[in-house]
Scaffold this motif. Structure first.
Motif, PDB file in Angstrom:
ATOM      1  N   PRO A  90       0.816  -1.217   0.000  1.00  0.00           N
ATOM      2  CA  PRO A  90       0.000   0.000   0.000  1.00  0.00           C
ATOM      3  C   PRO A  90       0.847   1.264   0.000  1.00  0.00           C
ATOM      4  O   PRO A  90       2.048   1.228   0.254  1.00  0.00           O
ATOM      5  N   GLY A  91       0.195   2.365  -0.252  1.00  0.00           N
ATOM      6  CA  GLY A  91       0.873   3.656  -0.261  1.00  0.00           C
ATOM      7  C   GLY A  91       1.399   3.979  -1.641  1.00  0.00           C
ATOM      8  O   GLY A  91       1.536   3.112  -2.501  1.00  0.00           O
ATOM      9  N   LEU A  92       1.663   5.256  -1.850  1.00  0.00           N
ATOM     10  CA  LEU A  92       2.126   5.728  -3.154  1.00  0.00           C
ATOM     11  C   LEU A  92       3.602   6.100  -3.093  1.00  0.00           C
ATOM     12  O   LEU A  92       4.148   6.358  -2.017  1.00  0.00           O
ATOM     13  N   LEU A  93       4.217   6.137  -4.272  1.00  0.00           N
ATOM     14  CA  LEU A  93       5.659   6.353  -4.384  1.00  0.00           C
ATOM     15  C   LEU A  93       5.965   7.311  -5.525  1.00  0.00           C
ATOM     16  O   LEU A  93       5.165   7.481  -6.442  1.00  0.00           O
ATOM     17  N   PHE A  94       7.172   7.866  -5.497  1.00  0.00           N
ATOM     18  CA  PHE A  94       7.723   8.536  -6.668  1.00  0.00           C
ATOM     19  C   PHE A  94       8.433   7.467  -7.505  1.00  0.00           C
ATOM     20  O   PHE A  94       8.929   6.477  -6.962  1.00  0.00           O
ATOM     21  N   PRO A  95       8.492   7.658  -8.822  1.00  0.00           N
ATOM     22  CA  PRO A  95       9.204   6.683  -9.640  1.00  0.00           C
ATOM     23  C   PRO A  95      10.692   6.678  -9.289  1.00  0.00           C
ATOM     24  O   PRO A  95      11.310   7.728  -9.164  1.00  0.00           O
ATOM     25  N   LYS A  96      11.238   5.489  -9.114  1.00  0.00           N
ATOM     26  CA  LYS A  96      12.665   5.334  -8.807  1.00  0.00           C
ATOM     27  C   LYS A  96      13.050   3.889  -9.046  1.00  0.00           C
ATOM     28  O   LYS A  96      12.208   3.003  -9.048  1.00  0.00           O
ATOM     29  N   GLY A  97      14.339   3.683  -9.259  1.00  0.00           N
ATOM     30  CA  GLY A  97      14.817   2.327  -9.465  1.00  0.00           C
ATOM     31  C   GLY A  97      16.317   2.312  -9.613  1.00  0.00           C
ATOM     32  O   GLY A  97      16.982   3.348  -9.509  1.00  0.00           O
ATOM     33  N   GLY A  98      16.862   1.134  -9.867  1.00  0.00           N
ATOM     34  CA  GLY A  98      18.300   0.952  -9.904  1.00  0.00           C
ATOM     35  C   GLY A  98      19.006   1.769 -10.968  1.00  0.00           C
ATOM     36  O   GLY A  98      18.548   1.904 -12.089  1.00  0.00           O
ATOM     37  N   TRP A  99      20.138   2.330 -10.559  1.00  0.00           N
ATOM     38  CA  TRP A  99      21.028   3.063 -11.460  1.00  0.00           C
ATOM     39  C   TRP A  99      22.003   2.043 -12.010  1.00  0.00           C
ATOM     40  O   TRP A  99      22.661   1.336 -11.254  1.00  0.00           O
ATOM     41  N   GLU A 100      22.095   1.953 -13.330  1.00  0.00           N
ATOM     42  CA  GLU A 100      22.882   0.904 -13.959  1.00  0.00           C
ATOM     43  C   GLU A 100      24.212   1.426 -14.501  1.00  0.00           C
ATOM     44  O   GLU A 100      24.384   2.622 -14.712  1.00  0.00           O
ATOM     45  N   ASN A 101      25.153   0.487 -14.709  1.00  0.00           N
ATOM     46  CA  ASN A 101      26.530   0.822 -15.076  1.00  0.00           C
ATOM     47  C   ASN A 101      26.669   1.570 -16.399  1.00  0.00           C
ATOM     48  O   ASN A 101      27.646   2.279 -16.601  1.00  0.00           O
ATOM     49  N   ASP A 102      25.731   1.392 -17.311  1.00  0.00           N
ATOM     50  CA  ASP A 102      25.866   1.998 -18.641  1.00  0.00           C
ATOM     51  C   ASP A 102      25.122   3.322 -18.778  1.00  0.00           C
ATOM     52  O   ASP A 102      24.861   3.767 -19.896  1.00  0.00           O
ATOM     53  N   GLU A 103      24.801   3.973 -17.655  1.00  0.00           N
ATOM     54  CA  GLU A 103      24.055   5.236 -17.729  1.00  0.00           C
ATOM     55  C   GLU A 103      24.498   6.169 -16.602  1.00  0.00           C
ATOM     56  O   GLU A 103      25.035   5.734 -15.587  1.00  0.00           O
ATOM     57  N   THR A 104      24.248   7.459 -16.810  1.00  0.00           N
ATOM     58  CA  THR A 104      24.487   8.438 -15.748  1.00  0.00           C
ATOM     59  C   THR A 104      23.317   8.374 -14.775  1.00  0.00           C
ATOM     60  O   THR A 104      22.256   7.814 -15.091  1.00  0.00           O
ATOM     61  N   VAL A 105      23.492   8.970 -13.619  1.00  0.00           N
ATOM     62  CA  VAL A 105      22.398   8.986 -12.637  1.00  0.00           C
ATOM     63  C   VAL A 105      21.192   9.752 -13.193  1.00  0.00           C
ATOM     64  O   VAL A 105      20.046   9.383 -12.950  1.00  0.00           O
ATOM     65  N   GLU A 106      21.465  10.793 -13.985  1.00  0.00           N
ATOM     66  CA  GLU A 106      20.373  11.563 -14.604  1.00  0.00           C
ATOM     67  C   GLU A 106      19.618  10.704 -15.618  1.00  0.00           C
ATOM     68  O   GLU A 106      18.382  10.738 -15.664  1.00  0.00           O
ATOM     69  N   GLU A 107      20.349   9.944 -16.431  1.00  0.00           N
ATOM     70  CA  GLU A 107      19.697   9.057 -17.404  1.00  0.00           C
ATOM     71  C   GLU A 107      18.858   7.999 -16.697  1.00  0.00           C
ATOM     72  O   GLU A 107      17.768   7.656 -17.159  1.00  0.00           O
ATOM     73  N   ALA A 108      19.351   7.502 -15.566  1.00  0.00           N
ATOM     74  CA  ALA A 108      18.590   6.501 -14.807  1.00  0.00           C
ATOM     75  C   ALA A 108      17.288   7.097 -14.279  1.00  0.00           C
ATOM     76  O   ALA A 108      16.234   6.454 -14.333  1.00  0.00           O
ATOM     77  N   ALA A 109      17.338   8.325 -13.768  1.00  0.00           N
ATOM     78  CA  ALA A 109      16.131   8.975 -13.243  1.00  0.00           C
ATOM     79  C   ALA A 109      15.096   9.175 -14.354  1.00  0.00           C
ATOM     80  O   ALA A 109      13.902   8.909 -14.163  1.00  0.00           O
ATOM     81  N   VAL A 110      15.547   9.616 -15.513  1.00  0.00           N
ATOM     82  CA  VAL A 110      14.647   9.813 -16.658  1.00  0.00           C
ATOM     83  C   VAL A 110      14.053   8.474 -17.099  1.00  0.00           C
ATOM     84  O   VAL A 110      12.849   8.366 -17.361  1.00  0.00           O
ATOM     85  N   ARG A 111      14.890   7.429 -17.165  1.00  0.00           N
ATOM     86  CA  ARG A 111      14.411   6.106 -17.577  1.00  0.00           C
ATOM     87  C   ARG A 111      13.355   5.579 -16.614  1.00  0.00           C
ATOM     88  O   ARG A 111      12.319   5.060 -17.037  1.00  0.00           O
ATOM     89  N   GLU A 112      13.584   5.725 -15.320  1.00  0.00           N
ATOM     90  CA  GLU A 112      12.613   5.242 -14.338  1.00  0.00           C
ATOM     91  C   GLU A 112      11.285   5.987 -14.456  1.00  0.00           C
ATOM     92  O   GLU A 112      10.222   5.389 -14.290  1.00  0.00           O
TER      93      GLU A 112
END
Length: 169
Positions: free
Chosen positions: A54-76
């Motif tokens: 239950p409960g709501l979340l902001f989109p988030k997930g694992g940051w992968e080796n082939d991307e920047t942290v910004e690219e990971a945030a956009v992908r999620e």
């Protein structure tokens, strides 16, 4: 079905000092007040449900080796919430413990999330996790009462301070 495909698995996952590194965002937009005499805009944030409870979340997930942290945030944001927009300021890094993502590199489920503000410009009709995720646009006060995790409430409060400084003050 969406042409986009969500990444799965942990083979590209980043870890540092026993923490699984995570990227996410606080997606936001503006809604005009119903009162025509006011040009004030209300900030709404996008939350998603979680298949794990239950409960709501902001989109988030694992940051992968082939991307920047910004690219990971956009992908999620695309994979989980089906939104695209302009990634803005990093709101900070938040440590938390995941009960669902314990593995050999982080047996205690320790995670460190970099959270960004994302000004939403497009809501996709089809997105990778649409069968397991519902989107909800809420005012900040509604979101504060609906978020599952205290660290996400902290990120939302930091977003509010950032937004006030950048766009209002």
């Amino acid at each position: 079905m969406s042409d986009l495909v969500a990444r799965t698995g942990r083979h590209q996952q980043r870890y540092k000092d026993g923490y699984r590194l995570v990227a996410g965002c606080v997606p936001f937009r503006y809604k005009s007040c119903d009162d025509d005499s006011s040009s004030e805009k209300i900030v709404e944030v996008l939350l998603i449900n979680s298949p794990s409870g239950p409960g709501l979340l902001f989109p988030k997930g694992g940051w992968e080796n082939d991307e920047t942290v910004e690219e990971a945030a956009v992908r999620e944001a695309i994979e989980e919430a089906g939104v695209r927009g302009d990634l803005m300021e990093c709101l900070g890094c938040y440590e938390f413990r995941s009960k669902t993502h314990q593995d050999e590199f982080s047996p205690e489920g320790l995670c460190k999330a970099a959270m960004f503000a994302l000004f939403v410009k497009e809501e996709l009709e089809l997105w990778p996790e649409q069968d397991t995720r519902n989107r909800s646009w809420l005012t900040v006060s509604e979101a504060l009462g609906s978020l599952r995790h205290a660290w996400m409430r902290d990120a939302l409060e930091r977003f509010c301070k950032w937004h006030e400084e950048k766009f209002v003050g």
